[in-house]
Structures are given as C-alpha cells and as structure tokens.
Scaffold this motif. Structure first.
Motif, PDB file in Angstrom:
ATOM      1  N   LEU A 161       0.871  -1.170   0.000  1.00  0.00           N
ATOM      2  CA  LEU A 161       0.000   0.000   0.000  1.00  0.00           C
ATOM      3  C   LEU A 161       0.911   1.224   0.000  1.00  0.00           C
ATOM      4  N   LEU A 164     -10.214  -1.462   1.455  1.00  0.00           N
ATOM      5  CA  LEU A 164      -9.549  -2.692   1.878  1.00  0.00           C
ATOM      6  C   LEU A 164     -10.617  -3.690   2.309  1.00  0.00           C
ATOM      7  N   THR A 178      -1.348  -9.674   4.123  1.00  0.00           N
ATOM      8  CA  THR A 178      -1.787  -8.291   3.922  1.00  0.00           C
ATOM      9  C   THR A 178      -1.833  -7.551   5.251  1.00  0.00           C
ATOM     10  N   LEU A 201       0.320  -4.176   6.162  1.00  0.00           N
ATOM     11  CA  LEU A 201      -0.278  -2.946   6.679  1.00  0.00           C
ATOM     12  C   LEU A 201       0.338  -2.547   8.014  1.00  0.00           C
ATOM     13  N   LEU A 223      -7.676   5.348   2.837  1.00  0.00           N
ATOM     14  CA  LEU A 223      -7.791   3.897   3.047  1.00  0.00           C
ATOM     15  C   LEU A 223      -9.089   3.634   3.795  1.00  0.00           C
ATOM     16  N   PRO A 231     -10.965   0.715   5.454  1.00  0.00           N
ATOM     17  CA  PRO A 231     -11.034  -0.682   5.926  1.00  0.00           C
ATOM     18  C   PRO A 231     -12.492  -1.124   5.979  1.00  0.00           C
TER      19      PRO A 231
END
Length: 541
Positions: free
Chosen positions: A235, A260, A269, A273, A499, A501
């Motif tokens: 990312l 995400l 992943t 992060l 981003l 989530p």
C-alpha cells in the motif's frame, strides 16, 4: 401500503388461508384487498407437534387511511416502511483516478457493484482466481489433489462465504435497509426470490458460484474492472495519504481512494499494513472444533413429530454456555444437512469450516463449538493473534498426520480424555479425511476444559448432543478476524487517509450479509469523498 405482523398459521396452510387471515385481522371484505406480498416468514417451534408459521405481510388496500386510524394503537398494523435503495450520488465525467477495491469477497463485491452502479468504474483486485477456476482448485484439494495457497476456500472470487452455508441473515442494525439492497441484488443475479422473505435465508455453495459470476458481469458491464491473481504487495502512502498500490507483479496503480475488503485470512496483507504503519488493534475471536451429529437427531430435538416436513427443512440450533472458568462456549456457523470442509489458506496448517448446499440434504449436521478468547490470551503486537492462530493450525496439521487430514475424535472419548481409535455410527464428512487421535493437546487447556463442560450442558437442551459417536474435527480458528483496522465516522483509517477498511477482515462484519452491507456503506463514503474533492478542485480552479 400497510404492514401486518404476527400473522400465525398452522404448518399446513394455503395461500387462501393467508388471505383469509388478512381479511379477518383487518375486518375487511375481499374486494377491499388489492394485493399483498410476504415480507418475512419464520416458524415458531416452541410447541413441538404444533409448529406454526409466522408472517409479516405488506398489504395494499382501498381502506388504508381508515385502517390506520382504526389500528393506530396496534403495533402489528403500521405503514409499510420504505426499504427502497437510493444512491447517494453519481459520478461526474472525467474522473482523474478510479477507486480501487482490494478483495472480491462479499464486501469487495458489493462495494465494487455500488461504485459501478454510481458510475465510478472501480478496479477490483483479487489475489485468487475467478470463482469457477477457484472451485476446481478447492474441490480438487478436498479430493487430495495439490493444495494451492492462492486459490482455496479462503482466497478467490466470492470470498470465504462461497464455501459455506451461504447464510444471509445478521443481527446488525440496518436502519437504511442496506441488507435489502444486498438481497435484491442477489436475486437479480439468480438467487431464489425466497431469500427476500424467509427468516433465515441461505443460498448454498453450488448456487453461489453462478450468482458471483453474474454479479461480476454486472460490474464489468457498468465499466468496472476485476483483475484476478493480482495480489497487492504494498500500500503506497505519502504524508499519511494513500496514493496507490503495488501488485506482486510490480505493477503500480495510482488511486487516492482504496477500499480494503480482504477477508479474515489475508494474514500477509495484515502484516504488510502493520509494517506500513496503518493503525491496527487486536480483537477478540474464538477457537474450537467442528462437531457432527446425524441431522435426524437435531430435527427430532427441534421439531418433534413434525421433523422432516418439507416446509421446515433441516433444523438448526444456536447454543451458548458460560463456563465455570469464566469462558463462554457457543455454536458457530451451524450448517444443517451440510459437511465439514478444509478451509486452510497456508501450507502446513489445518483449518476447518462448515458448508451446506441449497437443499441441506446431507446426513449430518455440523457446527463450530468454539470458545471466546481476547487479546489477553495472545499478548504481543497488534497482529499477535495471527501467530496464535497459526500455532494451533500447525498443531492440527501434526495431529492429523501431516497430510492435510484433520485430527478427529469421538465426543464420548473427548469428554473422558481418551484417544479415539475407530469411528462409530457417525461418519465424518470432512475431506480430505480425518485422522483419529486425542484432541486434548490441540487447543489451550482452558479451551479444552470449557468445551468439555459445555457439551454435556448443551445435551440438556438438545438430547443426544453429547452422544458418544458424534465426531469432533479440529481446528476451527477463523471464526473472525484477529484484528480491527480502526476507522473513523468517515469510514477512513484513523491514520491513513484514503484507506477504507471494510468487511470481515478489517473487523466490521461477520458473514455474507453484514459484509455486503458494510461494502455498500464504504462505497457510499468513497463516492461522496470523490465528489467532494472534485467540487473543491473545481472551486479552486
């Protein structure tokens, strides 16, 4: 329209009986009833042998205002709520960048679909294969073919929910009726219309495959793009703002809006992060086993003499027990007439889950029997839960003989701490197969102690639950994500702008429906953010 609730009818009833019940409740003549639709149907099995269906019905009548006045104090007769979906915005032409969605499970799929329907032409990046090819790999592994860590029951188009019971119910609060939008889109993609009204709808694995393909086609027809075998390696962040992603292939895709939507098993992943500095917190999850009984026993306990009635189908259950050691044990993802499946996503580890086909016609019922744990049980960094899960899965791989067979034990032997050496009347459904052993060392002592206490307690509610020949299969570790990627009211990461989530992997959903709903909410937030940035840019110009 009017919504009429608590309409009770016996098990054996007809459409004419439904209409008669409406006319009787409202005290109107048939000429006053224009039409009706069933909003929800469930059954009440508290009186075995006298099971009744319970309906919520939306009614169009020539006497609506009169009836509202007449029943103004009756909570079972109210105006029908508006559950139609309204898009929050539509894209302007000439977008400089396209939003990126990482993951094509239920959350990513519905986020991508909504963005496409609003004209934002999303790019969806899925590390696994398209659902058909993924199914070939998954069923092949279950038949003892080679295991593919990038194409299995966890990774690939459709997400983990594709190889599950396909349950479509949730306890989430849904004031904006996003769940109705999810169900409607599934019906548009080929699901049976009954999922719109049955109390506990499900689709089943084989049917989900075609439905997932149809949703993909819809996204692509609206300008969206889905790239398979495209794992996000990095990312890219500049000054706390997402600016794009780098794929494992080395390709860089710029975007300042990234959803995400990875599942709860995207451990690499999560690690990426964490190293990139995205704010993450550890969260509770649960660990345990799968338990299998003859479905006939569950049917008899839950439905009595009416077990086997085609209108009722295979019975389910929901159980919880609070143990003397302070732990709670509960049934998880109960699959009537289903099978226990291999759900690993990493080499040298064994994980179980359950799934059912639409018909739920298998001989066995299975459910997770799991113990709740908290971050205090796995101290360390914010992603320490991943290593905790891995240790249990590696131990299961060892106990299973190191061949991806799962360790198994008869319930009667488990309760007395004796290794099982042969099966009884219950034939386990897990593929590639089970290896009988003593499961006592497969989980922490507190979990084994709690499950040994809970099973006899559950037997008091469902006679036969503690039957000697019932089979336990280990281990169940992927009940939910071990982390939560915290986000604010704008759905963006607390410390990484752009981003978003979302879904089960980020800690905001627990099943197909709730993941789909979260995908819609995050897609709306992304769309509004893009439009807001365009307005600011236009004003500055």
């Amino acid at each position: 329209m009017l919504r009429l609730s608590e309409v009770k009818l016996p098990l054996e009833h007809t459409e004419a009986d439904i209409q008669s019940a409406i006319l009787k409740k409202l005290s109107i003549a048939s000429k006053d009833l224009i039409r009706y639709t069933i909003f929800k149907r469930s059954y009440d099995a508290r009186k075995k042998g006298a099971i009744s269906f319970v309906y919520i019905i939306d009614i169009e009548t020539t006497r609506e205002q009169q009836l509202l006045q007449k029943f103004k104090k009756d909570v079972h007769v109210v105006p029908t709520p508006d559950t139609s979906y309204r898009y929050v915005t539509h894209a302007r032409s000439g977008l400089a960048q396209r939003p990126i969605v990482i993951g094509c499970g239920p959350c990513g799929m519905f986020a991508g679909l909504l963005l496409a329907q609003m004209g934002f032409r999303p790019i969806i990046l899925e590390r696994g294969k398209a659902v058909h090819d993924r199914s070939v790999d998954t069923f092949g592994f279950w038949s003892k073919a080679k295991f593919n860590p990038e194409s299995n029951a966890q990774f690939g188009e459709g997400g983990a929910g594709t190889f599950s019971d396909g349950k479509l119910y949730s306890r989430i609060k849904d004031a904006n009726h996003h769940g109705r939008k999810v169900l409607a889109e599934l019906v548009n993609a080929g699901a049976a219309s009954e999922i719109l009204y049955v109390n506990k709808p499900h689709i089943g694995t084989y049917r989900l495959v075609k439905i997932v393909e149809n949703i993909r086609n819809s996204i692509e027809s609206l300008g969206g793009e889905i790239r398979f075998q495209s794992r996000v390696e990095q990312l890219n962040i500049e000054n706390g703002q997402v600016c794009g992603v780098t794929l494992a292939s080395g390709e860089y895709i710029p975007s300042n809006h990234v959803i995400l939507a990875v599942g709860h098993s995207a451990r690499d992943t999560f690690e990426m992060l964490h190293h990139a500095g995205v704010y993450i917190e550890p969260k509770p999850f649960s660990i345990g086993f799968r338990i299998e009984h003859p479905q006939s026993i569950i049917d008899k306990c839950r439905l009595g003499s009416q077990a086997g009635h085609p209108m009722l189908g295979a019975a389910d259950y929901s159980l919880v027990h609070h143990c003397a050691n302070g732990r709670s044990v509960y049934s998880f993802c109960m699959c009537p007439g289903g099978q226990v499946v291999a759900a690993t996503s990493e080499v040298g580890r064994v994980v179980t889950n359950g799934m059912s086909q639409y018909e739920r016609s298998g001989k066995n019922a299975n459910s997770g029997i799991v113990v709740g744990i908290t971050p205090e049980d796995y101290p360390g960094s914010s992603i320490a839960g991943i290593e905790f899960q891995r240790r249990l899965e590696e131990r299961a791989f060892e106990l299973g003989g190191g061949t991806y067979e799962a360790p198994g034990q008869l319930v009667g032997d488990f309760l007395v701490g004796k290794a099982s050496t042969q099966l009884g009347t219950v034939r386990p459904s897990y593929k590639p197969g089970i290896h009988l052993c003593d499961l006592g060392s497969s989980l922490p002592d507190y979990a084994i102690e709690a499950i040994r206490e809970a099973i006899p307690a559950f037997d008091k509610q469902l006679n036969g639950f503690a039957m000697h020949d019932a089979v336990l299969t280990g281990v169940e570790t992927r009940t939910s994500s071990p982390i939560c990627i915290k986000r604010g009211n704008d759905y963006q990461s607390l410390n990484t702008k752009g981003l978003y989530p979302a879904g089960e992997g980020a800690g905001y959903a627990g099943g197909i429906l709730s993941a789909g709903v979260d995908g819609i909410k995050v897609a709306e937030a992304v769309a509004l953010s893009i439009q807001s940035q365009l307005e600011i840019a236009t004003t500055n110009c």
